[in-house]
Design a protein around this motif. Structure first.
Motif, PDB file in Angstrom:
ATOM      1  N   GLU A 610       0.818  -1.213   0.000  1.00  0.00           N
ATOM      2  CA  GLU A 610       0.000   0.000   0.000  1.00  0.00           C
ATOM      3  C   GLU A 610       0.852   1.264   0.000  1.00  0.00           C
ATOM      4  N   ASN A 611       2.030   1.205   0.605  1.00  0.00           N
ATOM      5  CA  ASN A 611       2.901   2.380   0.646  1.00  0.00           C
ATOM      6  C   ASN A 611       3.401   2.785  -0.733  1.00  0.00           C
ATOM      7  N   TYR A 612       3.503   1.810  -1.634  1.00  0.00           N
ATOM      8  CA  TYR A 612       4.070   2.058  -2.962  1.00  0.00           C
ATOM      9  C   TYR A 612       3.139   1.484  -4.018  1.00  0.00           C
ATOM     10  N   SER A 613       1.931   2.033  -4.047  1.00  0.00           N
ATOM     11  CA  SER A 613       0.912   1.490  -4.955  1.00  0.00           C
ATOM     12  C   SER A 613       0.195   2.579  -5.736  1.00  0.00           C
ATOM     13  N   PHE A 614       0.734   3.797  -5.732  1.00  0.00           N
ATOM     14  CA  PHE A 614       0.034   4.904  -6.376  1.00  0.00           C
ATOM     15  C   PHE A 614      -0.243   4.594  -7.847  1.00  0.00           C
ATOM     16  N   GLY A 615      -1.498   4.704  -8.225  1.00  0.00           N
ATOM     17  CA  GLY A 615      -1.886   4.455  -9.609  1.00  0.00           C
ATOM     18  C   GLY A 615      -2.156   3.003  -9.915  1.00  0.00           C
ATOM     19  N   GLY A 616      -1.807   2.095  -8.990  1.00  0.00           N
ATOM     20  CA  GLY A 616      -2.060   0.678  -9.198  1.00  0.00           C
ATOM     21  C   GLY A 616      -1.333   0.134 -10.414  1.00  0.00           C
ATOM     22  N   ALA A 617      -1.872  -0.943 -10.976  1.00  0.00           N
ATOM     23  CA  ALA A 617      -1.232  -1.619 -12.104  1.00  0.00           C
ATOM     24  C   ALA A 617      -0.997  -0.685 -13.292  1.00  0.00           C
ATOM     25  N   PHE A 618      -1.889   0.298 -13.469  1.00  0.00           N
ATOM     26  CA  PHE A 618      -1.781   1.205 -14.613  1.00  0.00           C
ATOM     27  C   PHE A 618      -0.461   1.975 -14.600  1.00  0.00           C
ATOM     28  N   THR A 619       0.156   2.133 -13.416  1.00  0.00           N
ATOM     29  CA  THR A 619       1.447   2.811 -13.317  1.00  0.00           C
ATOM     30  C   THR A 619       2.497   2.148 -14.204  1.00  0.00           C
ATOM     31  N   LEU A 620       2.354   0.845 -14.455  1.00  0.00           N
ATOM     32  CA  LEU A 620       3.340   0.107 -15.244  1.00  0.00           C
ATOM     33  C   LEU A 620       3.192   0.328 -16.748  1.00  0.00           C
ATOM     34  N   THR A 634       5.881   6.980  -9.124  1.00  0.00           N
ATOM     35  CA  THR A 634       6.078   6.343 -10.430  1.00  0.00           C
ATOM     36  C   THR A 634       6.572   4.907 -10.337  1.00  0.00           C
ATOM     37  N   TRP A 635       6.683   4.351  -9.137  1.00  0.00           N
ATOM     38  CA  TRP A 635       7.128   2.969  -8.958  1.00  0.00           C
ATOM     39  C   TRP A 635       6.088   2.180  -8.172  1.00  0.00           C
ATOM     40  N   LEU A 636       6.012   0.896  -8.446  1.00  0.00           N
ATOM     41  CA  LEU A 636       5.238  -0.016  -7.601  1.00  0.00           C
ATOM     42  C   LEU A 636       6.218  -0.859  -6.801  1.00  0.00           C
ATOM     43  N   GLY A 637       5.938  -1.021  -5.504  1.00  0.00           N
ATOM     44  CA  GLY A 637       6.817  -1.779  -4.627  1.00  0.00           C
ATOM     45  C   GLY A 637       6.139  -3.029  -4.091  1.00  0.00           C
ATOM     46  N   PHE A 638       6.822  -4.162  -4.171  1.00  0.00           N
ATOM     47  CA  PHE A 638       6.287  -5.453  -3.739  1.00  0.00           C
ATOM     48  C   PHE A 638       7.247  -6.054  -2.719  1.00  0.00           C
ATOM     49  N   GLN A 639       6.777  -6.333  -1.513  1.00  0.00           N
ATOM     50  CA  GLN A 639       7.637  -6.953  -0.508  1.00  0.00           C
ATOM     51  C   GLN A 639       7.347  -8.443  -0.450  1.00  0.00           C
ATOM     52  N   GLY A 640       8.364  -9.225  -0.831  1.00  0.00           N
ATOM     53  CA  GLY A 640       8.236 -10.673  -0.781  1.00  0.00           C
ATOM     54  C   GLY A 640       7.323 -11.257  -1.845  1.00  0.00           C
ATOM     55  N   LYS A 641       6.908 -10.467  -2.818  1.00  0.00           N
ATOM     56  CA  LYS A 641       5.989 -10.934  -3.861  1.00  0.00           C
ATOM     57  C   LYS A 641       6.626 -10.812  -5.241  1.00  0.00           C
TER      58      LYS A 641
END
Length: 748
Positions: A610-620, A634-641
């Motif tokens: 949630e901390n690094y999810s701005f814009g969701g999948a569309f950010t990619l 401008t980045w999506l962050g995934f911990q352990g995923k």
């Protein structure tokens, strides 16, 4: 017995009338206007219990802010006065009544009186020509814990600055100051039994500067900086007078390098150690041996004598288990106490500390990692990694304070990262803070009673002076205050925004360096036919927006913004806001790199943190390449995923290249991907792999991955980017889940 106090002010700011919503923050629970107005004059009297702090606070505020000395004015009748009284009812409630002949505020207790005074001051500050509309206000807070945190370890702030910080909390009716006093980078509290904590642990040889990925240092000794016990008593008293509880934090078992630099015998290894010069998490932590517990108990004894708060914060977060795994004593302790593993040892550590703190009549609160291995019997949880820690605590009958990073971390960017000072990362603008509801929907009414309230945190890795502290908390502190008070209305955010702008006049008078991001243009990429468009918004009249698409600086002669700007090719959109023929905002600049995936439909099998999810999948697929120095929006962050992304190109499309970006920042637990595979499909169900690369190729590319896949034609592309998994020994955060940051997925 009621105490009466009479107050007046003649300095006036913006207009409000009985027909408009008054500029009050946090907005009261009930506001009812009626006919008439109270007219203030310089003969209005001030009476009351001259020994009370509230009485003196009023007089001093009026004298300091408005150069009015009304202490000698007298009234023997009930007109041209403001009555302030207290009903001893142990609540923070208050009522204000403004009529033609008088104003009154009644507090249910001293705290309620003080909150009412703050509201009354705002009413006065927003009046014009001394005319305050007749109004009745009934007000009370929703949450018992309305807090702000300040980290003084990464960068230190003196007593006067800490008092200013407390004043800001008091202005907006917050009632808890969380003082983060110890960490890897510095020990900031005098402990008389252990003088080396401040002689050695309060300084470091240098400090990290700039973005973390730059890995640069200033070469300047920092410190010694710490608070004496006398200074701490002074600050605690100052806060108490303003009805603010100071909660101290003494970090354990992790974030202990500054303490270990002074007393290395408390570690699992011999050292030597030094206060950290970098930001991040470090493997050397307190060793759970008897001499460590004796040390911590002695420290806590002195801390509890200084701080009368019910709760003592013991940290408990980000404690790597590397040293414990290698330590014979720790392994023997696990066996002796039938603990499952090192996480069980963490629980054992927290249980020991809680039992001692409870024996002194106090309670512990810690970050949500104290849930590891089982929560101590009476502990409260401060939920920062998300909301799950708070949910788990509340469902098990433990109190929780909600402070999730996605909404409550004020070290995150609050505006366009390209036009903001360097920050830790993340993107938490004013409207996002305002949208937060501290009570998770997963809780039933009985469980919800265990949510004590809400808090925002200010970590200071990138905040080097108090002006920057002001910049990072304002105006977000106003949103937090209304969330905690329980009157936030996210559906009417624009109305709140207008009140915030009105409050800026007060901050201007106080010479506060608040962020003006609210005036800057905000850009958002939105899907459009066969591509994307760039939507621009501003808090003022959007007709004042000018923009260019050729790389030149916007001027009054540039294009007037009317509709989202179509982005059909790679370009740079620059925009600015003009008012009365003058530039009023910073110039915003956004570069777009368009490929065949830009604006296409994309789905993710696992969602980002949630901390690094701005814009969701569309950010990619939004056409924006992430800045490696700014982990903002401008980045999506995934911990352990892993990242498993499927893109629908809309029709069969020819391509020969697939690209994406990842990051490496091991000090912040961010690791490059372990592997990546590209798949194609014509129906979106049956996929075949056409390319795979491993760790070495990704390492060699330094995260900028371009895959030549030959001549391909398909409608669907699936990209699997494998997370590095568990961080290996020898790295910061060893034994924890690695972060994987991913940006634009493009196809050419």
């Amino acid at each position: 017995m009621r105490r009466f106090l009479f107050v007046f002010s003649v300095l006036f700011f913006s207009v409000f009338s009985a027909q408009t919503k008054p500029n009050l923050v946090p907005y009261p629970q009930s506001v009812e206007f009626s006919k008439g107005e109270f007219i203030l004059s310089n003969t209005t009297a001030v009476k009351g219990n001259e020994k009370s702090f509230e009485y003196q606070f009023f007089l001093k505020s009026l004298n300091k802010n408005y150069q009015l000395d009304l202490s000698k004015n007298e009234r023997t009748h009930g007109t041209d006065v403001i009555f302030v009284s207290v009903d001893k009812d142990k609540k923070e409630d208050y009522e204000i009544n403004v009529a033609e002949n008088f104003m009154s505020v009644i507090g249910k207790d001293d705290a309620g009186l003080f909150h009412g005074i703050q509201t009354m001051l705002q009413l006065i500050q927003n009046s014009k020509d001394g005319k305050i509309p007749a109004v009745k206000i009934k007000d009370y807070p929703k949450f018992a814990w309305r807090g702000m945190h300040l980290d003084v370890c990464r960068h230190f702030f003196n007593v006067d600055e800490v008092k200013q910080y407390i004043d800001y909390l008091a202005m907006y009716k917050l009632n808890t100051f969380h003082w983060h006093l110890t960490d890897d980078q510095g020990w900031r509290i005098e402990i008389k039994k252990y003088p080396k904590l401040t002689e050695i642990g309060s300084k470091r040889k240098e400090s990290m500067v700039g973005a973390y990925v730059d890995n640069t240092f200033d070469g300047k000794p920092y410190g010694p900086y710490f608070y004496t016990q006398e200074q701490i008593r002074d600050v605690v008293k100052y806060a108490q007078q303003r009805h603010i509880t100071v909660v101290p934090e003494i970090e354990m078992p992790g974030h202990a390098l500054a303490a270990l630099s002074a007393y290395p015998e408390l570690a699992c290894t011999k050292g030597p150690f030094e206060s950290a010069t970098k930001w991040g998490v470090f493997d050397d932590v307190f060793c759970p041996k008897e001499e460590t517990f004796t040390f911590l108990e002695n420290v806590l004894d002195e801390v509890m004598k200084l701080f009368p708060s019910q709760y003592i914060h013991i940290g408990g977060d980000e404690c790597p288990k590397t040293r414990w795994k290698e330590c014979a004593h720790c392994q023997e302790l696990i066996k002796k106490n039938n603990l499952k593993d090192e996480h069980g040892l963490q629980s054992y550590f927290i249980h020991r500390i809680e039992k001692y703190v409870n024996s002194k009549g106090r309670k512990i609160i810690g970050w949500d990692e104290i849930l590891e291995g089982g929560l101590a019997p009476n502990a409260a949880v401060m939920s920062w990694t998300g909301i799950n820690g708070g949910i788990e605590a509340a469902k098990s009958g433990h109190f929780a304070v909600m402070t999730p990073g996605a909404y409550c971390y004020f070290d995150h960017y609050q505006g366009d990262p390209q036009s903001e000072p360097n920050a830790f990362g993340g993107f938490t603008p004013l409207d996002k803070v305002y949208s937060y509801n501290p009570v998770p929907s997963e809780l039933n009414p009985e469980q919800a009673k265990y949510i004590l309230g809400v808090q925002a945190n200010l970590w200071t890795e990138y905040i080097t002076d108090f002006k920057q502290v002001q910049y990072m908390i304002f105006p977000r502190l106003m949103a937090l205050s209304e969330v905690g008070w329980g009157t936030a209305d996210p559906e009417n955010y624009k109305e709140f925004e207008s009140r915030v702008i009105g409050q800026f006049k007060i901050l201007d008078g106080m010479k506060v360096n608040y962020a003006k991001s609210i005036y800057n243009i905000s850009g958002k990429v939105v899907p459009a036919n066969e591509g994307i468009a760039y939507e621009l918004t501003v808090s003022q009249d959007p007709a004042g927006i000018r923009y260019t698409t050729d790389g030149t600086e916007p001027s009054l002669d540039s294009q007037v913004y009317q509709n989202p700007v179509r982005v059909k090719k790679s370009m740079t959109v620059k925009s600015a806001y003009f008012e009365d023929g003058k530039l009023k905002s910073a110039v915003s600049s956004q570069e777009f790199t368009v490929s065949k995936t830009t604006g296409k439909k994309i789905t993710l099998e696992q969602q980002p943190s949630e901390n690094y999810s701005f814009g969701g999948a569309f950010t990619l697929v939004d056409g924006i390449i992430g800045n490696t120095r700014q982990l903002g929006k401008t980045w999506l962050g995934f911990q352990g995923k892993d990242v498993v992304a499927t893109i629908d190109l809309g029709q069969k499309t020819s391509f020969s290249e697939v690209y994406f970006n990842t990051l490496e920042n091991k000090g912040s637990w961010i690791h490059l991907a372990k592997s990546a595979q590209v798949f194609v499909s014509d129906d979106g169900r049956n996929f075949k792999m056409i390319k795979e690369i491993g760790t070495q190729e990704i390492q060699d590319s330094k995260g900028k991955i371009t895959l030549n896949v030959g001549n391909q034609t398909s409608q669907y592309i699936k990209l699997i980017i494998e997370n590095a998994g568990i961080i290996p020994a020898g790295n910061p955060g060893a034994d924890s889940k690695a972060w994987l940051f991913v940006d634009e997925i493009g196809v050419n």
